[in-house]
Design a protein around this motif. Structure first.
Motif, PDB file in Angstrom:
ATOM      1  N   TYR A   1      53.570  34.650  30.213  1.00  0.00           N
ATOM      2  CA  TYR A   1      53.598  35.891  30.980  1.00  0.00           C
ATOM      3  C   TYR A   1      54.256  35.598  32.323  1.00  0.00           C
ATOM      4  N   GLU A   2      55.426  36.196  32.588  1.00  0.00           N
ATOM      5  CA  GLU A   2      56.167  35.923  33.811  1.00  0.00           C
ATOM      6  C   GLU A   2      55.754  36.813  34.970  1.00  0.00           C
ATOM      7  N   GLY A   3      55.103  37.941  34.723  1.00  0.00           N
ATOM      8  CA  GLY A   3      54.793  38.880  35.800  1.00  0.00           C
ATOM      9  C   GLY A   3      55.890  39.934  35.917  1.00  0.00           C
ATOM     10  N   LYS A   4      55.975  40.523  37.096  1.00  0.00           N
ATOM     11  CA  LYS A   4      56.937  41.598  37.320  1.00  0.00           C
ATOM     12  C   LYS A   4      58.336  41.111  37.672  1.00  0.00           C
ATOM     13  N   SER A   5      58.473  39.841  37.947  1.00  0.00           N
ATOM     14  CA  SER A   5      59.789  39.296  38.302  1.00  0.00           C
ATOM     15  C   SER A   5      59.901  37.887  37.728  1.00  0.00           C
ATOM     16  N   PRO A   6      61.130  37.380  37.570  1.00  0.00           N
ATOM     17  CA  PRO A   6      61.314  36.046  36.995  1.00  0.00           C
ATOM     18  C   PRO A   6      60.651  34.967  37.844  1.00  0.00           C
ATOM     19  N   ILE A   7      60.292  33.885  37.190  1.00  0.00           N
ATOM     20  CA  ILE A   7      59.657  32.737  37.862  1.00  0.00           C
ATOM     21  C   ILE A   7      60.721  31.991  38.658  1.00  0.00           C
ATOM     22  N   THR A   8      60.397  31.696  39.911  1.00  0.00           N
ATOM     23  CA  THR A   8      61.341  31.006  40.798  1.00  0.00           C
ATOM     24  C   THR A   8      61.003  29.537  41.003  1.00  0.00           C
ATOM     25  N   GLY A   9      59.813  29.129  40.638  1.00  0.00           N
ATOM     26  CA  GLY A   9      59.453  27.719  40.843  1.00  0.00           C
ATOM     27  C   GLY A   9      58.002  27.463  40.513  1.00  0.00           C
ATOM     28  N   TYR A  10      57.609  26.213  40.799  1.00  0.00           N
ATOM     29  CA  TYR A  10      56.252  25.796  40.478  1.00  0.00           C
ATOM     30  C   TYR A  10      55.714  24.939  41.610  1.00  0.00           C
ATOM     31  N   LEU A  11      54.399  25.044  41.816  1.00  0.00           N
ATOM     32  CA  LEU A  11      53.691  24.205  42.775  1.00  0.00           C
ATOM     33  C   LEU A  11      52.758  23.278  41.994  1.00  0.00           C
ATOM     34  N   VAL A  12      52.756  22.002  42.378  1.00  0.00           N
ATOM     35  CA  VAL A  12      51.925  20.995  41.712  1.00  0.00           C
ATOM     36  C   VAL A  12      50.799  20.608  42.657  1.00  0.00           C
TER      37      VAL A  12
ATOM     38  N   ASN B   1      54.260  19.286  46.326  1.00  0.00           N
ATOM     39  CA  ASN B   1      55.584  19.721  46.772  1.00  0.00           C
ATOM     40  C   ASN B   1      55.448  20.921  47.710  1.00  0.00           C
ATOM     41  N   GLU B   2      56.037  20.811  48.890  1.00  0.00           N
ATOM     42  CA  GLU B   2      55.966  21.904  49.861  1.00  0.00           C
ATOM     43  C   GLU B   2      56.739  23.122  49.373  1.00  0.00           C
ATOM     44  N   LYS B   3      57.904  22.871  48.773  1.00  0.00           N
ATOM     45  CA  LYS B   3      58.715  23.976  48.259  1.00  0.00           C
ATOM     46  C   LYS B   3      58.604  23.975  46.741  1.00  0.00           C
ATOM     47  N   PRO B   4      58.514  25.150  46.136  1.00  0.00           N
ATOM     48  CA  PRO B   4      58.411  25.200  44.668  1.00  0.00           C
ATOM     49  C   PRO B   4      59.616  24.546  44.013  1.00  0.00           C
ATOM     50  N   THR B   5      59.335  23.784  42.958  1.00  0.00           N
ATOM     51  CA  THR B   5      60.406  23.141  42.199  1.00  0.00           C
ATOM     52  C   THR B   5      60.794  24.024  41.019  1.00  0.00           C
ATOM     53  N   SER B   6      62.075  24.113  40.786  1.00  0.00           N
ATOM     54  CA  SER B   6      62.553  24.964  39.696  1.00  0.00           C
ATOM     55  C   SER B   6      62.473  24.257  38.348  1.00  0.00           C
ATOM     56  N   LYS B   7      62.259  22.940  38.376  1.00  0.00           N
ATOM     57  CA  LYS B   7      62.183  22.173  37.136  1.00  0.00           C
ATOM     58  C   LYS B   7      60.756  22.197  36.602  1.00  0.00           C
ATOM     59  N   ARG B   8      60.635  21.906  35.315  1.00  0.00           N
ATOM     60  CA  ARG B   8      59.307  21.893  34.719  1.00  0.00           C
ATOM     61  C   ARG B   8      58.794  20.456  34.565  1.00  0.00           C
ATOM     62  N   TYR B   9      59.116  19.652  35.523  1.00  0.00           N
ATOM     63  CA  TYR B   9      58.535  18.309  35.622  1.00  0.00           C
ATOM     64  C   TYR B   9      58.550  17.914  37.088  1.00  0.00           C
ATOM     65  N   TYR B  10      57.662  16.997  37.413  1.00  0.00           N
ATOM     66  CA  TYR B  10      57.583  16.572  38.809  1.00  0.00           C
ATOM     67  C   TYR B  10      56.972  15.168  38.844  1.00  0.00           C
ATOM     68  N   LYS B  11      57.598  14.301  39.637  1.00  0.00           N
ATOM     69  CA  LYS B  11      57.074  12.942  39.808  1.00  0.00           C
ATOM     70  C   LYS B  11      56.209  12.902  41.059  1.00  0.00           C
TER      71      LYS B  11
ATOM     72  N   ALA C   1      52.616  28.708  38.838  1.00  0.00           N
ATOM     73  CA  ALA C   1      53.952  29.292  38.811  1.00  0.00           C
ATOM     74  C   ALA C   1      54.116  30.279  39.967  1.00  0.00           C
ATOM     75  N   VAL C   2      55.340  30.446  40.442  1.00  0.00           N
ATOM     76  CA  VAL C   2      55.635  31.304  41.593  1.00  0.00           C
ATOM     77  C   VAL C   2      56.768  32.260  41.209  1.00  0.00           C
ATOM     78  N   ASN C   3      56.588  33.546  41.572  1.00  0.00           N
ATOM     79  CA  ASN C   3      57.708  34.502  41.483  1.00  0.00           C
ATOM     80  C   ASN C   3      57.771  35.295  42.776  1.00  0.00           C
ATOM     81  N   ASP C   4      58.548  36.345  42.795  1.00  0.00           N
ATOM     82  CA  ASP C   4      58.710  37.105  44.047  1.00  0.00           C
ATOM     83  C   ASP C   4      57.410  37.746  44.494  1.00  0.00           C
ATOM     84  N   ALA C   5      56.501  38.005  43.551  1.00  0.00           N
ATOM     85  CA  ALA C   5      55.237  38.651  43.900  1.00  0.00           C
ATOM     86  C   ALA C   5      54.239  37.674  44.503  1.00  0.00           C
ATOM     87  N   GLY C   6      54.448  36.389  44.269  1.00  0.00           N
ATOM     88  CA  GLY C   6      53.521  35.411  44.833  1.00  0.00           C
ATOM     89  C   GLY C   6      53.209  34.303  43.844  1.00  0.00           C
TER      90      GLY C   6
END
Length: 1413
Positions: free
Chosen positions: A778-789, A803-813, A829-834
């Motif tokens: 479920y993406e929400g009302k807008s596309p996913i822009t990144g992820y917080l770990v 990560n301070e800024k959301p990463t657009s990749k689906r992996y993180y070291k 997950a993060v989109n324009d809505a939050g």
């Protein structure tokens, strides 16, 4: 008969006399009787304790029965109440939740379990949620701690093993569409102090004295940290530990810890120490031996049952004291002990890599001493030995050592002590409980003098080397101590021989040795005491010494099956003859190594064994051998090779069921695959569902779900559902997951994205790891822009965002983690809505690199293909190597190719280019998280592509480029050398762009073993100018090399070829192998020399100077190959061109040497060198004109470069000082010497490399006088008077020969010649004999002597023609000496004596001196 009390083991070890049996043995029997009385008292106390425990157990059972009946009554009341309520609910359509039985508060002890329950009614059925301090409780988050049950309106929350943190307010909220109802209670968890111990409710209404050994049924034992399969080495210390959780943990009410080895109870001893307390049981070994190897079991015994855990302990042999010696024997035991005799048995060691055991040595030692005595002189071949010669009443211990061709092993562990006592004496004594009454059979036998004969004489043991006889003592026997005599007779001989004539036997048992092999014997025994000897016993049946036990046959078929990642189960068929087996030894070997290692070091009795300590993924074969007292069987046949992997089982349960999306009529669920697939690939999943508070589960899918995500259709909107998932593989369906939490079927409309799912943790290292996840459904009302770990430590409360800024990749070291700490992770997950919903929290992860962690490595194969490779020895048949780029699984078959074989996998790049740069990863399923990654950067890709190009377009490496050499006949050889060439390699030569073929003109050859390719041109001409090229091909590899011969380079080769050709033709006839050259001899003669070759008798040799022939006295012998022309005294007259010629019918050759110019100067320098070395000291000669300084030389020529100097100033020839010389002297004439002429004079002659100097000091105390006084030499007379006198004294005292030697001696061969003379000198001179001017040593043929310092003699024994020559005696002391020559001529018998013309002997004496005027 009275008994005397003495210590059981004699403090003084001595041999007792006959009175010992009457006194000492009786006390020993008394001690045994007293011990038996004490044991009976202990038995009574034990019976009392058991009776008390039984009564207590019965009381406990009654209490449990009462509680059970009460619970059943309560259940019936609840069911009746529920039935009434159900009937009421059916009458009324709907009702809000109503709580009938509310929660009740509880106070419990720590580590006890508690159950909270209440009853609720309502329609529709209410949904119940539990809260702790207003926080929702989800059993899925901690399934071990919480368990929720709902049945017939009764809702129960089970809290397992409550701890202090579980003290809280617990609430239950029941909700349906008409409303909600709640109830709450308090749970208090108490910690008890040492003096405050809880009593379980209803067990004891009053206090009773409790025994520490009593075990209660309510005690729960759960093993926490367990000891695993352990490997030790002989001589080490080791402890097996097992920690456990005991509930309740009360000091006086504890279970009993029992340790077993192979089902035999272990007690405290010298070798093992037991410990139990503080939640831990331990078994310690003070000194490991192979006797300690076996299956160890810890059993925690309670009245209600037993909790146990087992693991195997392996004990390897200690390093041998001698290389190649066997391991130590084990399990040494003593049997059939008697007064002076005991049988010792043991088990043989396994000799997998050592040479076979050929025998054993048995050692004994008295208890309390350290003096070991070897019992047998020669090794005994079987594992049993009767030890005789023991002293009665003393205690002994035994040990055994094995022997093979390399040496003797370490000693075994010592046996238990054994006393040398007759067990029959126990039967002759009786004791009564409570009163000590000793009755001896001796008192009942009356007054017996001579004993009767022994009875029941028989062979209790028969072997090839000895026979053990046993018998019963005589009845009656008398009161006196008995001894026995044994007699033997060979069947058919009719004569008897006493066996123990020297040593009396006290025991009714004896080992007879020294029996003839293959013969039968009969035996009889006589008893004796001090009164006499009895009649012989009855004769035994004929007995033939032979081995009654034979070597076992080999075990049958061996089958190995998979067990775990490091072990294999080995089973085999028992041998056909398995009587008296000690057990089996199992060996294993890595396939292809042919190196066998022992698995067990102590024989096992079963035909099934688990071999531990193997390497995962390696292939092994196994073999088995049986062992008994005689030895080892042959090895069984090897098993089939097996790869060490875990056995196939059902998969483990899936986990982490997450709701990913809901549209009001369906739910999309995701879950994590099982941690272990059971050794077979997972085929799919089955899902079950049920509505909240419903008891029955319903299948969702009838066919397998192949992914870990699934959408469940046809759900009721706003209803609550829970789900569970089970995985299936080839073996079957595994355990289902825990039920999910209750998900409400309500459409998602929030603008933020749903949760990410499929969290996977890989590449765990010491301070970092990589987190992977899948995008939310479920993406929400807008596309996913990144992820917080987010992550945190397990015990921490606050989450940390990696990560301070959301990463657009689906992996993180995630980096900068603390090694050894445990973390949990989640993703948002993060989109324009939050920021959207958080994913499920990951499982706890210990940040620590696994031992043996391997990484991806890059390479290029033999075909030039670039690849990434990874090896995982933990991989199983069910493991899948998943390659990914940027952690996305690779499925591009146009760019990549994946090959997996066994535990290796490779990722090939089909057309590598810059688009292949990036991060590549791999993960291996069905392992403990094995994974790795590799960064392909530009530098690495360039390196690999360069290496690939070299392989795809290989170049043959060359040791040497194309070169040439001129051969002896003027032929030109072109050659090239490669590093190596295969037999299939090819080549070709190209000259001026035209390939040449192998022919007589161009002879080609290839030595492939040395990599040399050559072409020989027979005739090199002006037409051969140009470029030469050789081309080589070896498989795909190629190379070529060129040589340019144009212009001056070609002319040089052509000229050298012609020269070599002419030189070859010259050498076909007589020729000079070395052309004319000059040399100077030690006698200062100049020799013109040359060397000739290929001559014959007809060859003519001639010398020429300046074109004119030179007459020589003797023509040279050409067969010797050398010719010389001597120039005795070189002068300018000898300058010219010298020529030597050779000629015969085959041709002629000429060699010339121009002896002038530089050649002449070089010869003069060489002559100067030799003359300078031979120059004498400067001499003084008085002449009419003055003083002449002279230096005598072997040769002097005015053309030699010489220099005279006075006081370091060079002297020029003039009237005052004139320089000159002769053939053998150089001189300086000083006319009318004055005071100024005093000082050092130096003569220097210059050679070709160095100069030679001679110096004379003309200084003194007087003054120079005018040389002429009336025409007389008065100044000479005055100034030289003292010099002459001194020289006279020196001449008088110098060493000299007075007389006695003839000038010539003629003697016949075979005679003895004695040359004797008188010598004189003061001091006494030294005498040296010479032959032909060379000193020779004294030996049997030549004998020297010097008697009284004046009679010198030389004796030649058995003279021969070889003794002819010049003999010289040199006599010398500090004032000088002289040499006298004798010519010896030897003639043969029958020949005419030669005429002798003696010559005169002239002696010239010179003495150096310092002159004063």
């Amino acid at each position: 008969m009275s008994s005397v009390a003495v210590p059981f083991y004699q403090r003084r070890h001595k041999h007792f006399d006959q009175s010992y049996r009457n006194i000492q043995t009786r006390y020993v029997l008394e001690e045994y009787a007293a011990r038996k009385t004490h044991e009976q008292k202990s038995d009574a106390s034990e019976e009392k304790r058991i009776r008390f425990a039984s009564e207590l157990s019965a009381l406990e059972k009654e209490i449990h029965t009462a509680r059970h009946h009460a619970r059943e009554h309560l259940d019936r009341l609840v069911e009746e109440n529920m039935a009434l309520e159900r009937h009421a609910l059916e009458e009324s359509i709907s009702r809000a939740p109503e709580i009938l039985v509310r929660l009740r508060s509880h106070t419990v002890w720590e580590k006890m379990s508690v159950s909270l329950c209440f009853t609720v009614q309502g329609f529709p059925t209410p949904v119940v949620q539990w809260y702790k301090n207003e926080e929702l409780i989800t059993p899925a988050s901690d399934p071990v701690k919480y368990r929720i049950e709902s049945k017939y309106g009764v809702h129960v929350l089970h809290i397992n093993r409550a701890d202090f943190d579980d003290s809280a307010t617990y609430s239950a909220v029941a909700t349906n569409v008409h409303g909600q109802a709640s109830t709450n209670c308090a749970v208090i968890v108490r910690r008890f102090r040492d003096n405050e111990q809880p009593h379980p409710a209803g067990i004891m209404p009053f206090h009773l004295p409790l025994s520490y050994d009593v075990c209660f049924t309510h005690i729960d034992v759960q093993f926490l940290e367990k000891f695993g399969v352990t490997f030790g080495t002989e001589g080490e210390t080791l402890t097996l530990k097992c920690s456990m959780l005991i509930t309740p943990d009360l000091k006086r009410l504890r279970p009993r810890a029992e340790w077993y080895r192979d089902d035999v109870l272990i007690k405290d001893s010298k070798w093992t120490k037991l410990y139990f307390g503080e939640g831990q049981a331990a078994l310690s070994f003070t000194h490991l031996n192979k006797d300690d190897e076996g299956l160890y079991t810890l059993r925690m015994v309670t009245k209600g049952g037993v909790s146990e855990y087992s693991a195997y302990l392996f004990v390897r042999d200690a390093d041998a004291l001698i290389a190649g010696a066997p391991g130590a024997p084990m399990d040494v035991k003593c049997h059939d002990a008697n007064r002076d005799y005991v049988i010792v048995t043991w088990k043989p060691p396994n000799t997998t890599s050592e040479s076979p055991v050929i025998g054993y040595f048995v050692d004994k030692c008295e208890v309390g001493l350290e003096n070991w005595v070897q019992c047998n002189d020669t090794p005994v071949k079987i594992c049993k030995y009767p030890v005789t010669g023991l002293y009665e009443g003393r205690s002994y211990i035994f040990r055994v050592r094995a022997v093979n061709s390399a040496g003797i092993s370490r000693p075994s562990r010592v046996s238990e002590p054994v006393a040398a006592l007759d067990p029959v004496d126990l039967e002759r004594t009786q004791s009564r409980l409570w009163r000590k009454i000793v009755i001896s059979k001796d008192d009942l036998e009356g007054d017996i003098q001579i004993p009767g004969p022994p009875t029941n004489v028989h062979a209790s043991e028969i072997s090839k080397t000895y026979v053990v006889l046993s018998w019963d003592p005589p009845v009656p026997r008398g009161r006196e101590p008995l001894t026995y005599f044994i007699e033997k007779s060979m069947v058919g001989s009719g004569s008897w021989q006493r066996v123990n004539a020297q040593v009396a036997v006290k025991s009714p048992r004896y080992a007879v040795f020294d029996l003839a092999e293959g013969k039968s014997y009969v035996f009889r025994v006589l008893s004796a005491n001090k009164h006499g000897i009895s009649d012989p016993s009855e004769i035994t049946e004929p007995i033939q010494p032979q081995d009654t036990v034979v070597v076992p046959s080999a075990p049958g078929r061996v089958v190995a099956t998979r067990n775990t990642k490091t072990s294999v189960v080995v089973q085999w068929d028992k041998p056909k003859h398995e009587e008296d087996l000690y057990g089996y030894y199992i060996d294993y070997s890595v396939v292809g190594s042919n190196h066998w290692e022992p698995s067990n070091h102590k024989p096992i009795k079963y035909n099934r064994f688990v071999v531990h300590g193997l390497e995962t993924g390696e292939q092994y074969v196994f073999r088995v051998k049986a062992v008994n007292a005689v030895g080892f069987s042959e090895n069984s046949q090897e098993s089939e090779a097996i790869t060490v992997q875990a056995a196939l089982t059902c998969p483990s349960y899936p986990h982490g069921i997450t709701l990913l999306n809901c549209d009001g009529h369906s739910m999309t669920l995701g879950w994590k695959a099982p941690k272990y697939s059971g050794g077979s690939p997972i085929l799919g999943y089955y899902m079950d569902k049920r509505e909240a508070n419903h008891q029955n589960w319903h299948e969702v899918n009838s066919s397998l779900i192949t992914q870990t995500i699934y959408t469940v259709e046809d759900l009721t909107e706003d209803a609550f559902y829970e789900f569970k998932v089970a995985a299936a593989n080839l073996v079957g369906i595994g355990q289902p997951s825990d039920p999910s939490e209750h998900f409400k079927c309500k459409a998602w409309t929030m603008p933020e994205p749903g949760p990410a799912y499929g969290l996977t943790i890989c590449e765990v290292r010491n301070s970092s790891l990589v987190l992977l996840w899948k995008a939310p459904v479920y993406e929400g009302k807008s596309p996913i822009t990144g992820y917080l770990v987010d992550y945190k430590e397990v015990d921490a409360e606050d989450w940390i965002t990696a990560n301070e800024k959301p990463t657009s990749k689906r992996y993180y070291k995630v980096t900068d983690l603390h090694e050894g700490h445990t973390y949990v992770f989640k993703v948002r997950a993060v989109n324009d809505a939050g920021v959207g919903k958080s994913s499920e929290i990951s499982e706890p992860v210990l940040v620590e690199a696994r031992p043996g962690t391997k990484e991806i490595f890059s390479g290029v194969d033999d075909e030039g293909n670039i690849y990434l490779a990874f090896e995982c020895k933990e991989a199983t048949d069910a493991s899948h190597f998943a390659w990914g780029k940027s952690y996305e699984e690779i499925d591009d078959s146009d760019k990549f190719k994946i090959e997996t074989e066994g535990n290796h996998s490779k990722l090939y790049f089909k057309n590598p280019d810059k688009s292949d740069l990036g991060t590549y990863s791999i993960s291996v399923s069905d392992t403990d998280g094995v994974s790795s990654s590799f960064v392909m950067d530009e530098e690495e890709l360039e390196r690999l592509m360069a290496l690939s190009n070299e392989i795809k377009n290989p170049t043959i490496p060359l040791k040497s480029e194309l070169a040439y050499e001129i051969l002896e006949k003027g032929q030109v050889r072109f050659w090239i050398q490669a590093e190596s060439l295969s037999p299939n390699s090819t080549y070709r030569f190209v000259i001026n762009d035209k390939e040449v073929e192998n022919s007589d003109r161009h002879k080609m050859n290839c030595d492939r073993s040395n990599g040399i390719i050559e072409m020989v041109m027979d005739r090199f001409t002006i037409d051969n100018e140009g470029t030469y090229t050789v081309q080589i091909q070896d498989g795909k590899a190629k190379n070529q090399s060129s040589l340019v011969l144009i212009g001056d380079a070609f002319k040089a080769v052509l000229a050298e070829s012609e020269l070599q050709r002419k030189e070859f033709l010259r050498k076909q006839g007589p020729h000079f192998s070395e052309f004319l050259y000059w040399e100077v001899t030690e006698e200062c003669e100049v020799l013109l020399a040359c060397k000739v070759a290929n001559t014959k008798k007809e060859t003519v040799f001639k010398w020429y100077k300046d074109g004119s022939g030179i007459d020589v006295d003797e023509m040279p012998d050409l067969q010797k190959g050398e010719c010389h022309l001597s120039i005795p005294r070189l002068s300018r007259n000898d300058e010219g061109v010298y020529k030597a010629t050779l000629s015969d019918d085959r041709g002629h050759d000429v060699s010339t040497l121009e002896l002038s110019g530089k050649v002449y100067d070089d010869i003069i320098l060489a002559l100067s060198r030799i003359s300078g070395k031979s120059a004498s000291p400067l001499k003084i000669l008085c002449t009419e004109e003055g003083i002449r300084l002279q230096c005598f030389l072997k040769y002097y020529n005015e053309e030699m470069k010489v220099n005279w100097s006075h006081r370091d100033s060079k002297i020029s020839s003039g009237e005052k000082m004139k320089i000159g010389g002769g053939e053998d002297v150089a001189w300086l004439q000083i006319r009318e010497p004055t005071e100024k002429d005093k000082g050092n004079y130096t003569f220097e002659i210059f050679g070709d490399k160095e100069s030679y100097k001679r110096t004379l000091d003309l200084s003194g105390q007087g003054i120079f006088l005018r040389p002429y006084v009336h025409g007389e030499f008065s100044w000479i007379k005055q100034n030289l008077l003292e010099i002459i006198r001194g020289m006279a004294v020196k001449k008088e005292n110098r060493g000299k020969v007075i007389g006695g030697l003839p000038d010539v001696v003629t003697i016949m061969d075979g005679k003895t010649l004695n040359l004797t003379c008188t010598v004189f000198g003061n001091p006494d001179p030294e005498v040296v004999w010479f032959k032909n001017d060379k000193a020779f040593e004294c030996n049997e043929h030549y004998v020297f002597s010097l008697e009284q310092g004046k009679y010198a003699s030389l004796t030649i024994k058995g003279v021969s023609s070889e003794d002819s020559g010049k003999y010289s005696i040199h006599v010398k002391n500090k004032y000088g000496g002289e040499t006298v020559d004798v010519t010896v001529s030897v003639y043969r018998h029958g020949e005419k004596m030669p005429e002798i013309k003696p010559g005169s002997c002239a002696m010239v004496l010179y003495t150096s001196a310092t002159i004063s005027f």
